[in-house]
Enzyme design. Structure first.
Site, PDB file in Angstrom:
ATOM      1  CG  HIS A   1      -1.865   1.050   1.369  1.00 51.19           C
ATOM      2  ND1 HIS A   1      -1.931   1.886   2.454  1.00 51.19           N
ATOM      3  CD2 HIS A   1      -2.862   1.435   0.542  1.00 51.19           C
ATOM      4  CE1 HIS A   1      -2.934   2.727   2.309  1.00 51.19           C
ATOM      5  NE2 HIS A   1      -3.517   2.482   1.150  1.00 51.19           N
TER       6      HIS A   1
ATOM      7  CG  HIS B   1      -3.838   9.356  -0.066  1.00 53.44           C
ATOM      8  ND1 HIS B   1      -4.496  10.245   0.758  1.00 53.44           N
ATOM      9  CD2 HIS B   1      -4.601   8.242  -0.091  1.00 53.44           C
ATOM     10  CE1 HIS B   1      -5.605   9.695   1.206  1.00 53.44           C
ATOM     11  NE2 HIS B   1      -5.699   8.469   0.711  1.00 53.44           N
TER      12      HIS B   1
END
Ligand code: G3P
Ligand code: CA
Length: 269
Positions: free
Chosen positions: A12, A54
Site C-alpha cells: 500500500h 494520495h
C-alpha cells in the site's frame, strides 16, 4: 468468492509503514520484501502528468501550501516528499542518507517502468482519486499510459481501483479488458453496489468494515466477485481475509504480510 489460493501481497503506497509513501524508495523496499504487487494513488498535474500522490494538497508530504492539480511536474520534482516520514533523521547517525533521486514526487510512468522491469511479475493496483477538477481526464490519461505499456490487454499486470463508480465505468468503456476494483468504505453500500457493478468486477472493502460486519464478510464470501481488501496489516486481519477467500491484501507492511502469507494457515496458532 471463496478461494484456496494464497492472497497476493500488495504494498500500500509502497512499504509505507517505514518509508515515505509513494516514493521510489518505498516501492523498491516493497519489492525487496517480496511484495507481489504495488498499490498507488494517482492524480493529474496541471500539465497533464499522472503522479503517485494520495492527498490533493502538499501539506502532509511536503509541509507546503499548494495543490497537486495546479502544479506542473517540474515544480513537483523539486519537492522533498520523503523526509516528512523521518523528521528526526538529521539527529540519528543510523538513518541512511536518502538518495536525492528518491526524494521527489514519483510519476506513474516511472512506477510502471520499475514494475515492468522487475525480474518477476509485479501487479500494479492503481487507484484514481475523485473528486478532482480534471474529472474523466484522469482515466483517459491513465488508459493512454496503460496502452503505451500494452497493459490495456487481458492478462496485463494491472488493476484500476476507485471509490468512484463513474470512474470505473469510464475505464470499462475506454479499456474493457482492464480489471477494475470497486472500492467501498461502508458495509451498507454493498447491497446497492452489488447491483451496479459488472459481473467481472473485483470488489474492495476496507478491513475495518469486514471486521465489524460479519454479515458483509459472509455475503462477499458467497458472492461471485473476487475480493481485494485494504489495509491488512496483522495476522488476525489476514485470517479473516483468508476466511472470505480474498485474492489480494493491500498492506502497509509488505515484509510482515509476506512472511505471514508464506507461513500459510496451517502454521498459524
Ligand atoms: O487500496 C485501497 C486503499 O488505498 C483506499 O484508501 O485512502 O489509502 O487510498 P486510501
Ligand atoms: Ca489508495
Amino acid at each position: 468468492m471463496l478461494g484456496g489460493m494464497r492472497p497476493l501481497v500488495v504494498a500500500h503506497r509502497g512499504a509505507s509503514e517505514v518509508l515515505a509513501e509513494h516514493t521510489l524508495g518505498a516501492y523498491v523496499a516493497a519489492l525487496d520484501a517480496g511484495a507481489d504487487g504495488l498499490e498507488c494513488d494517482v492524480r493529474l498535474t496541471a500539465d497533464g502528468h499522472l503522479v503517485c500522490v494520495h492527498d490533493r494538497h502538499l501539506r502532509r508530504i511536503a509541509q507546503k501550501r499548494g495543490l497537486i492539480s495546479t502544479m506542473e511536474l517540474a515544480e513537483l520534482h523539486q519537492l522533498d516528499v520523503a523526509s516528512w516520514k523521518q523528521p528526526w533523521a538529521d539527529l540519528d547517525d543510523e538513518v541512511p542518507d536518502l538518495d536525492e533521486g528518491l526524494r521527489g514526487v514519483l510519476t506513474l510512468r516511472k512506477l510502471m517502468e520499475v514494475a515492468a522491469d522487475h525480474d518477476r511479475r509485479i501487479e500494479l493496483a492503481i487507484e484514481t482519486k475523485h473528486p478532482t477538477r480534471y474529472g474523466g481526464l484522469v482515466e483517459k490519461r491513465l488508459v493512454e499510459l496503460l496502452r503505451d505499456f500494452g497493459w490495456d490487454e487481458a492478462g496485463a499486470p494491472v488493476r484500476v481501483m476507485s471509490f468512484s463508480h463513474t470512474a470505473l465505468q469510464r475505464v470499462g468503456r475506454l479499456a474493457p479488458q482492464v480489471r477494475v476494483v470497486q472500492l467501498f468504505e461502508h458495509a451498507h453500500y454493498w447491497p446497492a453496489l452489488r447491483r451496479m457493478i459488472g459481473d467481472d468486477w473485483v470488489v474492495g472493502p476496507g478491513i475495518g468494515e469486514l471486521t465489524d460486519h460479519p454479515g458483509l464478510a459472509s455475503r462477499l464470501a458467497e458472492s461471485p466477485h473476487e475480493v481485494n481488501v485494504w489495509t491488512v496489516n496483522t495476522q488476525a486481519q489476514l485470517d479473516l481475509c483468508r476466511e472470505v477467500g480474498v485474492t489480494a491484501v493491500v498492506t502497509d507492511r509488505p515484509a510482515h504480510l509476506r512472511r505471514l502469507v508464506d507461513a500459510g494457515p496451517a502454521a498459524q496458532v
